[in-house]
Design an enzyme around this catalytic site. Structure first.
Site, PDB file in Angstrom:
ATOM      1  N   GLN A  68      -6.924   1.975  -7.078  1.00  0.00           N
ATOM      2  CA  GLN A  68      -5.674   1.450  -6.545  1.00  0.00           C
ATOM      3  C   GLN A  68      -5.847   1.058  -5.087  1.00  0.00           C
ATOM      4  O   GLN A  68      -6.603   1.673  -4.354  1.00  0.00           O
ATOM      5  CB  GLN A  68      -4.567   2.497  -6.687  1.00  0.00           C
ATOM      6  CG  GLN A  68      -4.202   2.712  -8.143  1.00  0.00           C
ATOM      7  CD  GLN A  68      -3.022   3.648  -8.318  1.00  0.00           C
ATOM      8  OE1 GLN A  68      -2.531   4.191  -7.333  1.00  0.00           O
ATOM      9  NE2 GLN A  68      -2.592   3.819  -9.541  1.00  0.00           N
ATOM     10  N   ARG A  69      -5.113   0.026  -4.749  1.00  0.00           N
ATOM     11  CA  ARG A  69      -5.298  -0.580  -3.433  1.00  0.00           C
ATOM     12  C   ARG A  69      -5.324   0.457  -2.314  1.00  0.00           C
ATOM     13  O   ARG A  69      -6.179   0.428  -1.440  1.00  0.00           O
ATOM     14  CB  ARG A  69      -4.199  -1.603  -3.180  1.00  0.00           C
ATOM     15  CG  ARG A  69      -4.523  -2.580  -2.075  1.00  0.00           C
ATOM     16  CD  ARG A  69      -3.495  -3.675  -2.034  1.00  0.00           C
ATOM     17  NE  ARG A  69      -3.595  -4.570  -3.178  1.00  0.00           N
ATOM     18  CZ  ARG A  69      -4.439  -5.595  -3.237  1.00  0.00           C
ATOM     19  NH1 ARG A  69      -5.247  -5.849  -2.237  1.00  0.00           N
ATOM     20  NH2 ARG A  69      -4.471  -6.359  -4.303  1.00  0.00           N
TER      21      ARG A  69
END
Ligand SMILES: Nc1nc2c(ncn2[C@@H]2O[C@H](COP(=O)(O)OP(=O)(O)O)[C@@H](O)[C@H]2O)c(=O)[nH]1
Ligand SMILES: [Mg+2]
Length: 182
Positions: A68-69
């Site tokens: 995830q970012r």
């Protein structure tokens, strides 16, 4: 047992790639040879697997540090001591190929990963329309991106377990063992 294990050379392998690429599915498949329904990885999953390299036992620790970012900035911390990088791409998600390529490029530019072998996984081959390894290689301009390191592109389907054993064998074969560990 722990004592015995600790005598064996340990290699650290990073599982990287965008969220939803199939990293956690691949990790569980390698470890348990089962498909589990994954949840988006917050933090990380880690598994240790026994292997043999040059006929000697080694322990391969696979780090799935989450795609995830907001986790990506933490990748840096795991880059030190990496024996190999497995970068997982959802080959069926053409819309995110550019993003995946940019992430891979950024990863490979890291000073700590200089010369570190790369295994690029073209995952989700069971989905019709998924990019082949040749298409992925071309689209990523991989030869150019990987100058100065060993690299290999492996097709796989983590959910079906196709190409998973091959991936692990390739990881063991390509992993750099730190000289002090042998
Ligand atoms: N069709 C298909 N789906 C997959 C494959 N590998 C993973 N998935 C699915 O893709 C989603 C994300 O997988 P996950 O392992 O959580 O990705 P991660 O975010 O990279 O850890 C899940 O719904 C998986 O079941 C594959 O080879 N084929
Ligand atoms: Mg995950």
């Amino acid at each position: 047992m722990g004592h015995l294990l600790s005598k064996q050379p340990q290699v650290q392998v990073l599982l990287l790639g965008l969220d939803n690429a199939g990293k956690s599915t691949l990790l569980y498949k390698m470890k348990h040879n089962v498909s589990v329904s994954t949840v988006p990885t917050i933090g990380f999953n880690v598994e240790m697997l026994d292997a043999r390299k040059n006929r000697k036992p080694i322990v391969v620790t696979l780090w799935d540090v989450g795609g995830q970012r907001k986790m990506r900035e933490h990748w840096q911390k795991y880059h030190q001591n990496a024996a190999a990088v497995v970068f997982v791409v959802d080959a069926s998600d053409r819309a995110r190929l550019g993003e995946a390529r940019a992430e891979l490029e950024k990863t490979l530019q890291s000073e700590q990963l200089r010369g570190c072998p790369l295994i690029l996984l073209a995952n989700k081959q069971d989905v019709s329309g998924a990019l082949t390894i040749t298409e992925l290689k071309d689209r990523f301009k991989l030869r150019k991106m990987c100058s100065g390191r060993d690299w290999f592109v492996q097709p796989c389907s983590a959910t079906m377990g196709v190409g998973v054993e091959e991936t692990f064998r390739k990881v063991v074969q390509m992993a750099r063992i730190p000289p002090e560990a042998v």
